[in-house]
Write an enzyme that holds these catalytic residues in place. Structure first.
Site, short mmCIF file in Angstrom:
data_model
loop_
_atom_site.label_atom_id
_atom_site.label_comp_id
_atom_site.label_asym_id
_atom_site.label_seq_id
_atom_site.Cartn_x
_atom_site.Cartn_y
_atom_site.Cartn_z
N ASP A 109 -2.50 0.29 2.81
CA ASP A 109 -2.73 -0.30 1.49
C ASP A 109 -2.92 0.79 0.44
O ASP A 109 -2.42 0.67 -0.69
CB ASP A 109 -3.95 -1.22 1.53
CG ASP A 109 -3.77 -2.40 2.46
OD1 ASP A 109 -2.69 -3.01 2.41
OD2 ASP A 109 -4.69 -2.70 3.24
N HIS A 143 -9.20 0.10 9.26
CA HIS A 143 -8.26 -0.91 9.75
C HIS A 143 -8.86 -1.61 10.96
O HIS A 143 -9.49 -0.97 11.81
CB HIS A 143 -6.93 -0.26 10.14
CG HIS A 143 -5.80 -1.22 10.26
ND1 HIS A 143 -5.61 -2.01 11.38
CD2 HIS A 143 -4.80 -1.56 9.40
CE1 HIS A 143 -4.55 -2.77 11.21
NE2 HIS A 143 -4.04 -2.52 10.02
#
Length: 428
Positions: A365, A317
């Site tokens: 995700d 991330h």
């Protein structure tokens, strides 16, 4: 435990914020930037800060960091990004995901401290059902459904949402007032319309009296909702409702800064969200899990991707360098609902292989992809869930821009050829 405990070495958030002259939420920004150290109190419910660091920072003054390359600084009171999670108007998003419903959190994003009360409990945790304001316009839904008549049946839901947004706008003649009550009313109607105009996946779609999460489930999953997985889905919507100035939110704010109406704001956000490095990343993670027939195939599939120089979606991330706590929370809810599910075992095997290969930690995700696989949702369900949820955040940021009365107009750093001082009639 007292506010100033641990023999003066660690102090509570209120004391630290008072000494620094900042809001408590600002402390967590300092933590994420490495300015302050934080630890949890023994009861696990409070944060404690290093008193020596707080005192040194108070003497030096507040740290200031200019925007880095590619960054644009915009003041906002909506969401602060901590070390591993977002905080919505000072409230931990992970706590809200476990205790509150999507509708309540959306209103909290829109109204904040000016609301009559803090977010109220989710209907899935024993609280009251959503209010009647979350109703789509029957005319708008009819227009949006008709607009999809010629689309391919296997078109992904996110592609449909972009068309649905434009269609809903054409059927809403009162979309132009931009005062907070008007935008809040439009936001509720718009989000409900996005959901109800999607083709039903279930034989009997949930009626408009159900929660937004229940209605969205019946558009994304052909199976009846299992309570634990439905709760996980609603938690995912809360966790994804906003994320400070993500790329799609910046696009939404730019649109709002020039007084684009709420539908145009959402259309701007949807266009950017579809990118594979943003909301579309969940579809990439979904396809990754779909390639793996069983846990034993994870090493081969991950290895082939890495050997081909491909990025492994669902890991790492840009903000949460040491791990995305939203993913941890969502995986925990999926595990509680379906601990022995085969697709969860596949996701676990992927994470184990990523750890073995020293890849970054999993992000939300991958957790979204796992939720869709375990629940048996339609292709592209994760990015559609992401989009509907983030609409709440886009419209919260739009309200801030409407109140600012100033355009967002960045300037470029020109790096092209130097203009001819004598002038030129045109290109050579």
């Amino acid at each position: 435990m007292a506010e100033n405990d641990q023999a003066g070495e660690w102090i509570g958030a209120s004391a630290a914020a008072e000494r620094l002259g900042v809001k408590p939420a600002t402390l967590y920004a300092y933590v994420s930037r490495g300015v302050l150290r934080r630890r949890h109190a023994p009861d696990g419910r409070r944060s404690l800060f290093d008193a020596v660091q707080v005192e040194e920072l108070a003497r030096r003054g507040r740290p200031r960091r200019p925007p880095g390359p590619g960054e644009l600084a915009i003041e906002s009171a909506i969401t602060m990004l901590g070390a591993d999670r977002p905080f919505y108007r000072g409230r931990d998003a992970l706590d809200l995901a476990g205790e509150r419903g999507f509708e309540e959190v959306a209103r909290w994003l829109w109204t904040g401290p000016d609301a009559a009360a803090s977010p109220s409990p989710s209907p899935h945790t024993g609280g009251p059902p959503p209010g009647d304001g979350w109703r789509a316009s029957a005319e708008g839904v009819a227009v949006a459904v008709a607009a999809q008549a010629g689309l391919p049946r296997d078109l992904l839901p996110l592609d449909r949402l972009q068309l649905i947004t434009a269609a809903l706008a054409t059927a809403d003649p009162v979309r132009f007032p931009l005062d907070p009550p008007a935008v809040t009313a439009t936001a509720q109607t718009l989000i409900a319309g996005l959901v109800e105009a999607l083709p039903p996946a279930a034989p009997e779609p949930v009626p408009a009296s159900g929660s937004v999460a229940e209605r969205l489930w019946s558009r994304l999953c052909p199976r009846p909702p299992e309570p634990g997985l439905l709760r996980a889905m609603e938690a995912a919507m809360v966790l994804l409702a906003d994320h400070e100035l993500a790329a799609s939110t910046l696009a939404a704010r730019v649109a709002a800064s020039v007084r684009a109406d709420p539908y145009a704001v959402v259309a701007s956000g949807l266009g950017v969200l579809s990118g594979p490095l943003h909301g579309g990343a969940s579809y990439g993670a979904e396809r990754l899990l779909g390639e793996i027939g069983g846990p034993g195939d994870a090493a081969r599939v991950i290895g082939e991707r890495l050997r081909g120089g491909e990025r492994v979606p669902g890991f790492g991330h840009a903000v949460y360098k040491s791990g995305d706590a939203r993913a941890t929370r969502l995986f925990g809810l999926i595990r509680a609902a379906a601990p022995d599910h085969g697709r969860l075992a596949v996701a676990d095997a992927v994470v184990d292989e990523a750890v073995r290969r020293r890849l970054p930690a999993p992000n939300i995700d991958l957790a979204l992809a796992a939720l869709g696989a375990v629940a048996g949702m339609v292709p592209g369900a994760g990015e559609a869930l992401f989009a509907v949820a983030r609409t709440a955040g886009w419209l919260a940021h739009a309200m801030e821009e409407y109140a600012r009365h100033a355009q967002i107009r960045p300037r470029a750093v020109y790096t092209g050829p130097v203009p001819d001082p004598a002038g030129s009639a045109g290109p050579p």
